[in-house]
Write an enzyme that holds these catalytic residues in place. Structure first.
Site, PDB file in Angstrom:
ATOM      1  N   HIS A 134     -15.653 -24.460  99.939  1.00 13.89           N
ATOM      2  CA  HIS A 134     -15.305 -25.578  99.069  1.00 13.89           C
ATOM      3  C   HIS A 134     -15.765 -26.891  99.679  1.00 13.89           C
ATOM      4  O   HIS A 134     -16.340 -27.727  98.995  1.00 13.89           O
ATOM      5  CB  HIS A 134     -13.820 -25.659  98.702  1.00 13.89           C
ATOM      6  CG  HIS A 134     -13.636 -26.784  97.728  1.00 13.89           C
ATOM      7  ND1 HIS A 134     -13.888 -26.646  96.386  1.00 13.89           N
ATOM      8  CD2 HIS A 134     -13.383 -28.094  97.911  1.00 13.89           C
ATOM      9  CE1 HIS A 134     -13.766 -27.816  95.791  1.00 13.89           C
ATOM     10  NE2 HIS A 134     -13.457 -28.712  96.687  1.00 13.89           N
TER      11      HIS A 134
ATOM     12  N   TYR B  16     -18.515 -31.144  99.156  1.00 13.28           N
ATOM     13  CA  TYR B  16     -18.479 -32.569  99.542  1.00 13.28           C
ATOM     14  C   TYR B  16     -19.653 -32.900 100.453  1.00 13.28           C
ATOM     15  O   TYR B  16     -20.132 -34.030 100.460  1.00 13.28           O
ATOM     16  CB  TYR B  16     -17.135 -32.927 100.189  1.00 13.28           C
ATOM     17  CG  TYR B  16     -16.002 -32.632  99.251  1.00 13.28           C
ATOM     18  CD1 TYR B  16     -15.923 -33.304  98.020  1.00 13.28           C
ATOM     19  CD2 TYR B  16     -15.069 -31.656  99.515  1.00 13.28           C
ATOM     20  CE1 TYR B  16     -14.941 -33.002  97.119  1.00 13.28           C
ATOM     21  CE2 TYR B  16     -14.077 -31.346  98.621  1.00 13.28           C
ATOM     22  CZ  TYR B  16     -14.011 -32.019  97.413  1.00 13.28           C
ATOM     23  OH  TYR B  16     -13.045 -31.712  96.508  1.00 13.28           O
TER      24      TYR B  16
ATOM     25  N   HIS C 180     -19.725 -25.220  85.314  1.00  9.61           N
ATOM     26  CA  HIS C 180     -19.120 -26.308  86.095  1.00  9.61           C
ATOM     27  C   HIS C 180     -20.048 -26.786  87.211  1.00  9.61           C
ATOM     28  O   HIS C 180     -20.320 -27.971  87.351  1.00  9.61           O
ATOM     29  CB  HIS C 180     -17.785 -25.832  86.682  1.00  9.61           C
ATOM     30  CG  HIS C 180     -17.311 -26.633  87.847  1.00  9.61           C
ATOM     31  ND1 HIS C 180     -16.809 -27.908  87.707  1.00  9.61           N
ATOM     32  CD2 HIS C 180     -17.283 -26.367  89.176  1.00  9.61           C
ATOM     33  CE1 HIS C 180     -16.485 -28.380  88.901  1.00  9.61           C
ATOM     34  NE2 HIS C 180     -16.766 -27.468  89.804  1.00  9.61           N
ATOM     35  N   PHE C 181     -20.566 -25.848  88.022  1.00  5.95           N
ATOM     36  CA  PHE C 181     -21.250 -26.384  89.211  1.00  5.95           C
ATOM     37  C   PHE C 181     -22.690 -26.816  88.945  1.00  5.95           C
ATOM     38  O   PHE C 181     -23.309 -27.403  89.820  1.00  5.95           O
ATOM     39  CB  PHE C 181     -21.085 -25.487  90.448  1.00  5.95           C
ATOM     40  CG  PHE C 181     -21.598 -24.088  90.345  1.00  5.95           C
ATOM     41  CD1 PHE C 181     -22.947 -23.827  90.222  1.00  5.95           C
ATOM     42  CD2 PHE C 181     -20.716 -23.018  90.404  1.00  5.95           C
ATOM     43  CE1 PHE C 181     -23.415 -22.529  90.163  1.00  5.95           C
ATOM     44  CE2 PHE C 181     -21.175 -21.714  90.340  1.00  5.95           C
ATOM     45  CZ  PHE C 181     -22.532 -21.468  90.213  1.00  5.95           C
ATOM     46  N   HIS C 182     -23.203 -26.567  87.733  1.00  6.63           N
ATOM     47  CA  HIS C 182     -24.510 -27.174  87.447  1.00  6.63           C
ATOM     48  C   HIS C 182     -24.394 -28.635  87.055  1.00  6.63           C
ATOM     49  O   HIS C 182     -25.384 -29.361  87.102  1.00  6.63           O
ATOM     50  CB  HIS C 182     -25.260 -26.384  86.372  1.00  6.63           C
ATOM     51  CG  HIS C 182     -25.841 -25.125  86.931  1.00  6.63           C
ATOM     52  ND1 HIS C 182     -25.086 -24.012  87.183  1.00  6.63           N
ATOM     53  CD2 HIS C 182     -27.100 -24.820  87.351  1.00  6.63           C
ATOM     54  CE1 HIS C 182     -25.851 -23.068  87.709  1.00  6.63           C
ATOM     55  NE2 HIS C 182     -27.075 -23.530  87.827  1.00  6.63           N
TER      56      HIS C 182
ATOM     57  N   ARG D 146     -19.593 -14.243  84.609  1.00 10.64           N
ATOM     58  CA  ARG D 146     -20.738 -14.777  85.343  1.00 10.64           C
ATOM     59  C   ARG D 146     -21.397 -13.627  86.106  1.00 10.64           C
ATOM     60  O   ARG D 146     -20.859 -12.524  86.162  1.00 10.64           O
ATOM     61  CB  ARG D 146     -20.313 -15.891  86.301  1.00 10.64           C
ATOM     62  CG  ARG D 146     -19.528 -15.390  87.496  1.00 10.64           C
ATOM     63  CD  ARG D 146     -19.099 -16.518  88.420  1.00 10.64           C
ATOM     64  NE  ARG D 146     -20.206 -17.006  89.241  1.00 10.64           N
ATOM     65  CZ  ARG D 146     -20.036 -17.624  90.417  1.00 10.64           C
ATOM     66  NH1 ARG D 146     -18.821 -17.820  90.898  1.00 10.64           N
ATOM     67  NH2 ARG D 146     -21.067 -18.055  91.098  1.00 10.64           N
ATOM     68  N   ARG D 147     -22.542 -13.888  86.712  1.00  9.99           N
ATOM     69  CA  ARG D 147     -23.233 -12.925  87.567  1.00  9.99           C
ATOM     70  C   ARG D 147     -23.379 -11.574  86.870  1.00  9.99           C
ATOM     71  O   ARG D 147     -23.086 -10.543  87.445  1.00  9.99           O
ATOM     72  CB  ARG D 147     -22.467 -12.731  88.871  1.00  9.99           C
ATOM     73  CG  ARG D 147     -22.447 -13.978  89.717  1.00  9.99           C
ATOM     74  CD  ARG D 147     -21.665 -13.771  90.984  1.00  9.99           C
ATOM     75  NE  ARG D 147     -22.110 -14.698  92.005  1.00  9.99           N
ATOM     76  CZ  ARG D 147     -21.563 -14.787  93.209  1.00  9.99           C
ATOM     77  NH1 ARG D 147     -20.566 -14.015  93.533  1.00  9.99           N
ATOM     78  NH2 ARG D 147     -22.029 -15.645  94.076  1.00  9.99           N
TER      79      ARG D 147
HETATM   80  C1  HEM Z   1     -33.674 -25.396  85.692  1.00  8.38           C
HETATM   81  C2  HEM Z   1     -32.437 -25.625  86.042  1.00  8.38           C
HETATM   82  C3  HEM Z   1     -31.419 -24.525  86.204  1.00  8.38           C
HETATM   83  C4  HEM Z   1     -31.064 -23.528  85.333  1.00  8.38           C
HETATM   84  C5  HEM Z   1     -31.592 -23.279  83.948  1.00  8.38           C
HETATM   85  C6  HEM Z   1     -30.043 -22.743  85.995  1.00  8.38           C
HETATM   86  C7  HEM Z   1     -29.407 -21.632  85.431  1.00  8.38           C
HETATM   87  C8  HEM Z   1     -28.446 -20.852  86.051  1.00  8.38           C
HETATM   88  C9  HEM Z   1     -27.673 -19.817  85.436  1.00  8.38           C
HETATM   89  C10 HEM Z   1     -27.765 -19.387  83.982  1.00  8.38           C
HETATM   90  C11 HEM Z   1     -26.841 -19.302  86.372  1.00  8.38           C
HETATM   91  C12 HEM Z   1     -25.778 -18.234  86.185  1.00  8.38           C
HETATM   92  C13 HEM Z   1     -26.266 -16.905  86.540  1.00  8.38           C
HETATM   93  C14 HEM Z   1     -25.175 -15.865  86.563  1.00  8.38           C
HETATM   94  O1  HEM Z   1     -24.002 -16.162  86.818  1.00  8.38           O
HETATM   95  O2  HEM Z   1     -25.511 -14.692  86.318  1.00  8.38           O
HETATM   96  C15 HEM Z   1     -27.102 -20.013  87.604  1.00  8.38           C
HETATM   97  C16 HEM Z   1     -26.465 -19.764  88.807  1.00  8.38           C
HETATM   98  C17 HEM Z   1     -26.519 -20.613  89.894  1.00  8.38           C
HETATM   99  N1  HEM Z   1     -27.245 -21.788  89.986  1.00  8.38           N
HETATM  100 FE1  HEM Z   1     -28.537 -22.509  88.632  1.00  8.38          FE
HETATM  101  N2  HEM Z   1     -29.811 -23.270  87.235  1.00  8.38           N
HETATM  102  C18 HEM Z   1     -30.614 -24.365  87.395  1.00  8.38           C
HETATM  103  C19 HEM Z   1     -30.660 -25.214  88.482  1.00  8.38           C
HETATM  104  C20 HEM Z   1     -29.811 -25.137  89.563  1.00  8.38           C
HETATM  105  C21 HEM Z   1     -29.695 -26.131  90.598  1.00  8.38           C
HETATM  106  C22 HEM Z   1     -30.471 -27.426  90.644  1.00  8.38           C
HETATM  107  C23 HEM Z   1     -28.766 -25.665  91.478  1.00  8.38           C
HETATM  108  C24 HEM Z   1     -28.243 -26.293  92.742  1.00  8.38           C
HETATM  109  C25 HEM Z   1     -28.778 -27.271  93.398  1.00  8.38           C
HETATM  110  C26 HEM Z   1     -28.324 -24.378  91.014  1.00  8.38           C
HETATM  111  C27 HEM Z   1     -27.418 -23.562  91.672  1.00  8.38           C
HETATM  112  C28 HEM Z   1     -26.955 -22.359  91.206  1.00  8.38           C
HETATM  113  C29 HEM Z   1     -26.035 -21.514  91.934  1.00  8.38           C
HETATM  114  C30 HEM Z   1     -25.443 -21.792  93.317  1.00  8.38           C
HETATM  115  C31 HEM Z   1     -25.770 -20.401  91.117  1.00  8.38           C
HETATM  116  C32 HEM Z   1     -24.814 -19.253  91.405  1.00  8.38           C
HETATM  117  C33 HEM Z   1     -25.504 -18.074  91.916  1.00  8.38           C
HETATM  118  C34 HEM Z   1     -24.532 -16.941  92.080  1.00  8.38           C
HETATM  119  O3  HEM Z   1     -23.645 -16.754  91.240  1.00  8.38           O
HETATM  120  O4  HEM Z   1     -24.647 -16.258  93.093  1.00  8.38           O
HETATM  121  N3  HEM Z   1     -28.964 -24.091  89.843  1.00  8.38           N
HETATM  122  N4  HEM Z   1     -28.082 -20.967  87.377  1.00  8.38           N
HETATM  123 CU   LIG Z   2     -13.682 -25.107  95.453  1.00 14.89          CU
END
Ligand code: HEM
Ligand SMILES: [Cu+2]
Length: 584
Positions: A250, A254, A401-403, A464-465
């Protein structure tokens, strides 16, 4: 007076902001060039990671639109599975991009702020070690031997090389902590009785927080995962590992947003022609983050056994408390922007907003990032509430949320910062403000649409995932999901366009020849309406109270030990070792 040896001509003028330090000699030209070079390496490595990470994102967005592209021959040749892509996406974006950018940014800023001549050999060694760790971890990631998602929860097991590389990469960031804290401490000793300049204060407090935060993951990886993956221990305790992970996991958020806060506080007002509202208040905000960021991780573990409800509740309230400095930030920065807008003739209750320089991508990127963070922060309160968490936990709501927090508040801020930082480091010119603006605005719009689609799907129970697009279950085909699915797919397309625009601007800039003196793009220091002053003796009690960062650092470590000690003690007393699994 200073202890720095042999100042060499020619001299570069010290920063022009009022809090600039005048007792240190200006940094000499050769060291400044060296410092800029190593910073540039950090920043460019960061954006290369983001480029690869972000290209996978739209594929995932299509998945959540019900469109499965993972059986296409080209994609199949590159990614063994949805989950290998997702692991790369999470690691490259959230862990690599952020850490490299921040390491460069928060090494450069205090060095310039203090005019300190840092040990460049050590800085290069740290950069190379961090990159070596990254490359080591990249091998199993790219060969599908560490498809563990970016949280690498055991008992899912990957190759030892992944954990060793990750440990080296994260460990290198602690060398940056050491270098920056030592730089600040040398300045303190050379300048007794002086107030630490604001940008340095914010950077040092953030690095100190990160040190305390990182201990959880360092203990997890060194103490549990590496020995286990090398076959030295018979098994691993998943709950203990997860608890250590969220000790860091978490607070790391920050570590991702505070470097953007530094820019919002110290530089954003300048882009708008405004002033920092209050330096003492800003210092208080960073001290609260130093003390309160870490002991909150159990809000990720409300449903986990063997952790008492008492501790979960304490962590929940501490999480609510940590929203306070973010609210202070939102109001202070908004006031700083209003100050600028009114100085430019803005009027009315809200009419001043139209006087802000919205066409300047450096500015708009960071303000849009802030707006996104306000929405993300509100969602964060929901996530952290024990009563709401079961509704949203592990659903598409969470990536929604985290996007808009790390994926926009941090990422879009760093993109905006890069637009002045790269010219400042290299003497190259930004090729097109219009294209940069288009990139920034489409990122914001794309992420807003993404967040809407994903939060909505999450509320409807989509997990998710999950490669939902490839499942035969018709639960994911219901009519009420049609609109949020379509929004998510659309957002992926908008974000792909945005990313291509941004990287076009970035690489055209990086590959162009140097056309100007790098210093002709200055660090955009802002003045303060209410400065902290220069001498502790005449400073306000708040300034004096926040100055002893070393003591506050120790207190923050003790607080974490208090808030985690009993929880981890209980888990250690009831170890459940299980063997590893490979699901991929
Ligand atoms: C083109 C821009 C982006 C798109 C369309 C996108 C889309 C997604 C989607 C749909 C997921 C969910 C996948 C799932 O839960 O199965 C995901 C997971 C994630 N994204 Fe992105 N994302 C983008 C950019 C970013 C950026 C800029 C960051 C961070 C700097 C980021 C960090 C993450 C992280 C940490 C996860 C979680 C991975 C996990 O569950 O293990 N994403 N993204
Ligand atoms: Cu947290």
């Amino acid at each position: 007076m200073t202890t720095h040896p042999t100042p060499a001509p020619p001299m570069i003028p010290a920063p022009e902001h009022p809090a600039a330090v005048r007792t240190l000699p200006a940094i000499d030209a050769a060291s400044l060039t060296g410092l800029k070079k190593v910073t540039q390496y950090y920043v460019v490595t960061a954006f290369l990671a983001l480029l690869i990470g972000v290209l996978i994102g739209p594929l995932q967005a299509l998945n959540y639109a019900g469109i499965d592209v993972y059986s296409f021959p080209l994609i199949k040749a590159l990614l063994k599975s949805y989950y290998q892509g997702l692991s790369l996406h999470g690691v490259l974006n959230a862990l690599v991009f952020t850490q490299f950018f921040i390491s460069g940014w928060m090494l450069y800023l205090p060095a310039r702020d203090l005019g300190a001549r840092i040990n460049l050999k050590f800085a290069w060694f740290t950069y190379l070690l961090m990159t070596a760790g990254l490359l080591m971890a990249a091998v199993p990631l790219l060969t599908n031997h560490a498809t563990l998602l970016y949280t690498f929860y055991p008992p899912m097991q990957g190759d030892a090389l992944f954990y060793i590389g990750a440990a080296i990469m994260v460990g290198s960031s602690l060398l940056v902590v050491g270098q920056v804290v030592a730089m600040w401490w040398a300045w303190k000793r050379a300048n007794p009785g002086r107030v630490t300049p604001l940008v340095t204060f914010m950077s040092v407090a953030t690095w100190m927080m990160w040190f305390v935060a990182s201990l959880g993951i360092v203990i997890e990886v060194l103490g549990l995962l590496i020995p286990w993956s090398l076959g030295l221990t018979p098994g691993v305790d998943p709950l203990l590992s997860k608890t250590l992970f969220w000790w860091t996991g978490h607070a790391i958020v920050y570590f991702w947003v505070l470097p953007a806060y530094i820019s919002w506080y110290a530089f954003l007002p300048r882009h708008a022609g405004g002033r920092i509202v209050s330096e003492p208040l800003t210092r208080l905000v960073f001290v609260i983050f130093l003390l309160n960021s870490v002991p909150v991780g159990l809000h990720h573990q409300f449903s986990d056994p063997n952790i008492s409800n008492l501790w979960k509740t304490i962590h929940m309230f501490l999480t609510f408390l940590i929203a306070v400095p973010s609210l202070l930030t939102a109001f202070s920065v908004a006031a700083a922007l209003e100050d600028g807008a009114r100085a430019r003739g803005g009027q009315g209750l809200l009419g001043w907003i139209t006087k802000l320089p919205w066409g300047n991508a450096i500015f708009s990127a960071q303000v849009l990032a802030m707006i996104s963070f306000i929405l993300g922060g509100a969602g964060g309160i929901v996530n952290a509430s024990a009563s709401f968490a079961p509704v949203v936990h592990n659903t598409a709501w969470i990536p929604g949320h985290f996007h808009i927090t790390v994926g926009t508040a941090t990422t879009l801020s760093f993109m905006g910062i890069a637009l002045w930082l790269i010219p400042h480091l290299t003497g190259k010119r930004m090729p097109s403000m219009r294209l940069a603006s288009a990139a920034v605005w489409t990122w914001f719009v794309g992420m807003m649409v993404f967040a809407l689609g994903m939060h909505w799907q999450g509320l409807l129970g989509v997990t998710r995932r999950a490669q939902v697009s490839a499942t035969a279950q018709d639960i994911y085909q219901t009519a009420e999901l049609a609109l949020p699915k379509a929004l998510t797919g659309l957002s992926g397309v908008i974000l792909l366009v945005s990313a291509l625009l941004f990287f076009y601007v970035l690489f055209r800039m990086l590959l162009s020849p140097r056309v100007q003196d790098p210093e002709s793009t200055p660090i955009p220091y802002s003045e303060a309406i209410s400065p902290a002053g220069e001498q502790l003796a005449t400073a306000t009690p708040l300034v004096r109270l926040t100055e002893p960062l070393m003591v506050l650092w120790i207190i923050s470590l003790l607080l974490v030990l208090m808030m985690y000690g009993p929880v981890i003690g209980k888990l250690l007393g009831n170890l459940q070792l299980v063997p590893g699994w490979r699901l991929y």
